[in-house]
Structures are given as structure tokens and as C-alpha cells.
Design a protein around this motif. Structure first.
Motif, PDB file in Angstrom:
ATOM      1  N   ILE A   1       9.024   0.200  -1.908  1.00 44.92           N
ATOM      2  CA  ILE A   1       8.329  -0.509  -3.569  1.00 44.92           C
ATOM      3  C   ILE A   1       8.602  -1.172  -4.154  1.00 44.92           C
ATOM      4  O   ILE A   1       7.284  -1.694  -4.637  1.00 44.92           O
ATOM      5  CB  ILE A   1       9.023   0.757  -4.465  1.00 44.92           C
ATOM      6  N   LEU A   2       9.490  -1.724  -3.622  1.00 45.39           N
ATOM      7  CA  LEU A   2       9.651  -3.492  -3.657  1.00 45.39           C
ATOM      8  C   LEU A   2       8.251  -4.533  -3.544  1.00 45.39           C
ATOM      9  O   LEU A   2       8.064  -5.338  -4.006  1.00 45.39           O
ATOM     10  CB  LEU A   2      10.829  -4.149  -3.178  1.00 45.39           C
ATOM     11  N   GLY A   3       7.998  -3.790  -2.333  1.00 45.79           N
ATOM     12  CA  GLY A   3       7.148  -5.220  -2.007  1.00 45.79           C
ATOM     13  C   GLY A   3       5.850  -4.447  -2.109  1.00 45.79           C
ATOM     14  O   GLY A   3       5.214  -5.362  -2.695  1.00 45.79           O
ATOM     15  N   CYS A   4       5.485  -3.097  -3.034  1.00 46.55           N
ATOM     16  CA  CYS A   4       4.199  -3.538  -3.772  1.00 46.55           C
ATOM     17  C   CYS A   4       4.647  -3.591  -4.891  1.00 46.55           C
ATOM     18  O   CYS A   4       2.816  -3.679  -5.077  1.00 46.55           O
ATOM     19  CB  CYS A   4       3.841  -1.708  -3.480  1.00 46.55           C
ATOM     20  N   ALA A   5       5.186  -3.273  -5.187  1.00 52.15           N
ATOM     21  CA  ALA A   5       5.371  -3.597  -7.138  1.00 52.15           C
ATOM     22  C   ALA A   5       5.216  -5.382  -7.517  1.00 52.15           C
ATOM     23  O   ALA A   5       4.475  -5.642  -8.010  1.00 52.15           O
ATOM     24  CB  ALA A   5       6.778  -3.448  -7.395  1.00 52.15           C
ATOM     25  N   VAL A   6       5.838  -6.219  -6.375  1.00 55.71           N
ATOM     26  CA  VAL A   6       5.916  -7.214  -5.659  1.00 55.71           C
ATOM     27  C   VAL A   6       4.013  -7.853  -6.070  1.00 55.71           C
ATOM     28  O   VAL A   6       3.329  -8.854  -6.656  1.00 55.71           O
ATOM     29  CB  VAL A   6       6.463  -8.607  -5.175  1.00 55.71           C
TER      30      VAL A   6
ATOM     31  N   SER B   1       6.087   2.897 -14.840  1.00 57.94           N
ATOM     32  CA  SER B   1       6.574   3.442 -14.090  1.00 57.94           C
ATOM     33  C   SER B   1       5.043   3.002 -12.751  1.00 57.94           C
ATOM     34  O   SER B   1       5.611   4.019 -11.793  1.00 57.94           O
ATOM     35  CB  SER B   1       6.643   4.769 -14.197  1.00 57.94           C
ATOM     36  N   SER B   2       4.188   2.837 -13.654  1.00 59.74           N
ATOM     37  CA  SER B   2       2.972   2.725 -12.677  1.00 59.74           C
ATOM     38  C   SER B   2       2.625   1.303 -12.813  1.00 59.74           C
ATOM     39  O   SER B   2       2.549   0.859 -14.326  1.00 59.74           O
ATOM     40  CB  SER B   2       1.924   3.322 -12.480  1.00 59.74           C
ATOM     41  N   VAL B   3       1.568   0.267 -12.315  1.00 60.94           N
ATOM     42  CA  VAL B   3       0.847  -1.022 -12.253  1.00 60.94           C
ATOM     43  C   VAL B   3      -0.359  -0.655 -11.531  1.00 60.94           C
ATOM     44  O   VAL B   3      -0.969  -0.299 -10.226  1.00 60.94           O
ATOM     45  CB  VAL B   3       1.628  -2.457 -11.945  1.00 60.94           C
TER      46      VAL B   3
ATOM     47  N   SER C   1      -2.791  -0.224  -6.931  1.00 57.28           N
ATOM     48  CA  SER C   1      -1.949   0.527  -8.039  1.00 57.28           C
ATOM     49  C   SER C   1      -0.250   0.589  -7.154  1.00 57.28           C
ATOM     50  O   SER C   1       0.023   0.341  -6.048  1.00 57.28           O
ATOM     51  CB  SER C   1      -2.577   2.120  -8.486  1.00 57.28           C
ATOM     52  N   ALA C   2       0.632   0.784  -7.882  1.00 57.19           N
ATOM     53  CA  ALA C   2       1.773   0.917  -7.304  1.00 57.19           C
ATOM     54  C   ALA C   2       2.176   1.701  -8.661  1.00 57.19           C
ATOM     55  O   ALA C   2       2.214   2.078  -9.301  1.00 57.19           O
ATOM     56  CB  ALA C   2       2.911  -0.788  -7.767  1.00 57.19           C
TER      57      ALA C   2
ATOM     58  N   ASN D   1       7.504   5.817  -7.378  1.00 57.52           N
ATOM     59  CA  ASN D   1       7.922   7.234  -6.917  1.00 57.52           C
ATOM     60  C   ASN D   1       7.080   7.080  -5.314  1.00 57.52           C
ATOM     61  O   ASN D   1       6.753   7.252  -4.242  1.00 57.52           O
ATOM     62  CB  ASN D   1       7.567   8.486  -7.828  1.00 57.52           C
ATOM     63  N   VAL D   2       6.653   5.372  -5.215  1.00 55.37           N
ATOM     64  CA  VAL D   2       5.399   5.373  -3.845  1.00 55.37           C
ATOM     65  C   VAL D   2       6.027   5.330  -2.730  1.00 55.37           C
ATOM     66  O   VAL D   2       5.662   6.065  -1.503  1.00 55.37           O
ATOM     67  CB  VAL D   2       4.442   4.085  -4.028  1.00 55.37           C
ATOM     68  N   GLY D   3       7.647   5.049  -2.816  1.00 53.68           N
ATOM     69  CA  GLY D   3       8.209   5.095  -1.375  1.00 53.68           C
ATOM     70  C   GLY D   3       8.692   6.450  -0.471  1.00 53.68           C
ATOM     71  O   GLY D   3       9.770   5.934  -0.326  1.00 53.68           O
ATOM     72  N   THR D   4       8.488   7.579  -1.932  1.00 52.81           N
ATOM     73  CA  THR D   4       9.892   8.445  -1.418  1.00 52.81           C
ATOM     74  C   THR D   4       9.333   9.471  -0.348  1.00 52.81           C
ATOM     75  O   THR D   4       8.340   9.480   0.064  1.00 52.81           O
ATOM     76  CB  THR D   4       9.616   9.461  -2.529  1.00 52.81           C
ATOM     77  N   GLY D   5      10.601   9.052   0.547  1.00 52.12           N
ATOM     78  CA  GLY D   5       9.958  10.043   2.320  1.00 52.12           C
ATOM     79  C   GLY D   5       9.273   8.972   2.989  1.00 52.12           C
ATOM     80  O   GLY D   5       8.715   9.539   4.238  1.00 52.12           O
ATOM     81  N   VAL D   6       9.144   7.801   2.663  1.00 51.43           N
ATOM     82  CA  VAL D   6       8.622   6.838   3.678  1.00 51.43           C
ATOM     83  C   VAL D   6       8.600   6.423   5.382  1.00 51.43           C
ATOM     84  O   VAL D   6       8.321   6.833   6.163  1.00 51.43           O
ATOM     85  CB  VAL D   6       8.328   5.068   3.021  1.00 51.43           C
ATOM     86  N   VAL D   7      10.379   7.088   4.742  1.00 51.76           N
ATOM     87  CA  VAL D   7      10.421   6.716   7.120  1.00 51.76           C
ATOM     88  C   VAL D   7      10.651   8.030   7.268  1.00 51.76           C
ATOM     89  O   VAL D   7      10.077   7.947   8.518  1.00 51.76           O
ATOM     90  CB  VAL D   7      12.603   6.996   6.284  1.00 51.76           C
ATOM     91  N   THR D   8      10.291   9.116   6.747  1.00 50.39           N
ATOM     92  CA  THR D   8       9.257  10.596   7.118  1.00 50.39           C
ATOM     93  C   THR D   8       8.656  10.199   7.660  1.00 50.39           C
ATOM     94  O   THR D   8       7.950  10.557   8.756  1.00 50.39           O
ATOM     95  CB  THR D   8       9.933  11.407   6.757  1.00 50.39           C
ATOM     96  N   ILE D   9       7.193   9.229   7.005  1.00 49.83           N
ATOM     97  CA  ILE D   9       6.444   8.926   6.716  1.00 49.83           C
ATOM     98  C   ILE D   9       6.237   8.186   8.728  1.00 49.83           C
ATOM     99  O   ILE D   9       5.594   8.376   9.220  1.00 49.83           O
ATOM    100  CB  ILE D   9       5.066   8.513   6.285  1.00 49.83           C
TER     101      ILE D   9
END
Length: 223
Positions: free
Chosen positions: A46-51, A111-113, A210-211, A214-222
Motif C-alpha cells: 500500500i505504501l508503494g501504491c500511495a507514494v 482512504s483513497s486517491v 487509484s490507491a 485496503n488495496v494491500g489486504t491479502g496481497v501475500v496470499t495473492i
């Protein structure tokens, strides 16, 4: 009636698969090579997405900026493990929890950009590649990044530092006996892993324009 696996669905799956493959490469470095359960991946993504979404008007500059942010995340995780003696799982949870507030601050406490009206890496590629590749230009961009990352990873792991990182994951005591500081190799490995995770988040943010917090939730499983 069109089948469930239409060409458009397959195309989107390949595009997202190439982006998330960067996270899989990062997890391979941390989980398989270093033998460290890095649970900060979700927050770092999420940090990379936000930056990336906050560096408006500079889609190319946004990628190294996001990677630098990922390096900082990996450094903090490694610092907690190597200097403060916190176990890898707890260190990852601490960083992941702390990154929630950091990500909100980066996104301007929203919460979103949205990047609907901003130029992204994929809109630039559309102008150059769409006349040649058609609708497959996004896949070409994502494939270039994952291909370059794989080549650089193989080259890096073949260097003396890369071999030291691999040896640290196998036997840290042996590495220490060989006058190599395992704290340094762990730090470098987690910084590289964090940069790849943040790069994946940056590409996804520009891909989706968009960012979301919560976009990174479960990214390890994905991944």
C-alpha cells in the motif's frame, strides 16, 4: 454466450499477474532465501501504491520514489529484528500496523486517491505502443518490469553479497563464523524485498488509476 474465460479476462489476468509477480519475487527473497516471515508486505504494498499516486505528473519518477519508500519499510523491519531482537513475525506485524498510519498520511489522510485525470505510465505507453500492440500494451509494460526484475535478481544473487544473503538464510551461525555480519545481509535482503513489493504497489496504483488504504489486504496470499 461468451465463455467465462474470454480474451479480455485472460488479458487482465496476465497484466495483474505480472504486477503481483513482483511481490512473489520479493516473498521468495524474504521467505525462501532469508527464511524470514516478513508480514509487513501488505503495508509496504500500500505504501508503494500511495507514494506512486501522490507523485502526480511524474509517473516515471513515482516508481523509484515508491521503491525508496519500500527500502525504508524493509530497513525498519530488519532493524527491529537485528538490533532490538524482535522475532521476524512480530517485527512484521509491528511495521505493518505502523504503516497503516503512515499510508494514511501519505494519501493526505484520505482512504483513497484517484488518478483518473492524471497521466500514468500506462497512458504514456498507450500513446507509444497501442498502434503496434493494440490492447496488449499494458501487458507489455508489466512484462518488461517483471522480466527486468527477474534478471536483476539472478545477477544480484550471483554476486558476493547475494551469495552471503543466501548463506545467511541457510545458516546464520556459519556466516557469522566466516566474518560476515548477518545483520547486514538480513537488512540488505529485506530492503531489496521491500523495494520490489513497493514497486508492485506503484505499478498497480498507476494501472488502476487509484490507491486505496485496503488495496494491500491479502496481497501475500495473492502473490
Amino acid at each position: 454466450m461468451a465463455g467465462i474465460f474470454s480474451l479480455n479476462v485472460i488479458q487482465n489476468a496476465l497484466e495483474l499477474g505480472c504486477i503481483y509477480a513482483l511481490v512473489a519475487l520479493a516473498l521468495y527473497l524474504s521467505y525462501s532465501i532469508l527464511n524470514i516471515a516478513d508480514l509487513s508486505t501488505d503495508g509496504c504494498f500500500i505504501l508503494g501504491c500511495a507514494v506512486s499516486c501522490q507523485v502526480l505528473g511524474h509517473p516515471l519518477l513515482a516508481l523509484p520514489a515508491a521503491m525508496c519508500a519500500g527500502v525504508c519499510s524493509g530497513f525498519v523491519t530488519a532493524f527491529l529484528q537485528t538490533r532490538l531482537g524482535i522475532t521476524s513475525i512480530i517485527a512484521g506485524i509491528i511495521v505493518n500496523t505502523g504503516l497503516y498510519s503512515v499510508n494514511l498520511a501519505v494519501m493526505g489522510y484520505s482512504s483513497s486517491v484517484s488518478l483518473l485525470k492524471a497521466e500514468t505510465l500506462f497512458t504514456r505507453a498507450q500513446k507509444l505502443l497501442q498502434p503496434v500492440l493494440g490492447s496488449w500494451y499494458k501487458l507489455a509494460v508489466a512484462a518488461v518490469f517483471i522480466g527486468a526484475a527477474c534478471v536483476l535478481m539472478v545477477l544480484f544473487l550471483g554476486t558476493r553479497l547475494g551469495l552471503s544473503i543466501r548463506a545467511t538464510g541457510d545458516n546464520a551461525e556459519m556466516v557469522r563464523a566466516s566474518s560476515i555480519n548477518p545483520a547486514f545481509t538480513i537488512t540488505v535482503g529485506l530492503c531489496v524485498s521491500g523495494s520490489l513489493t513497493a514497486l508492485a504497489g506503484a505499478l498497480l496504483g498507476q494501472y488502476q488509476k487509484s490507491a486505496d488504504i485496503n488495496v494491500g489486504t491479502g496481497v501475500v496470499t495473492i502473490a
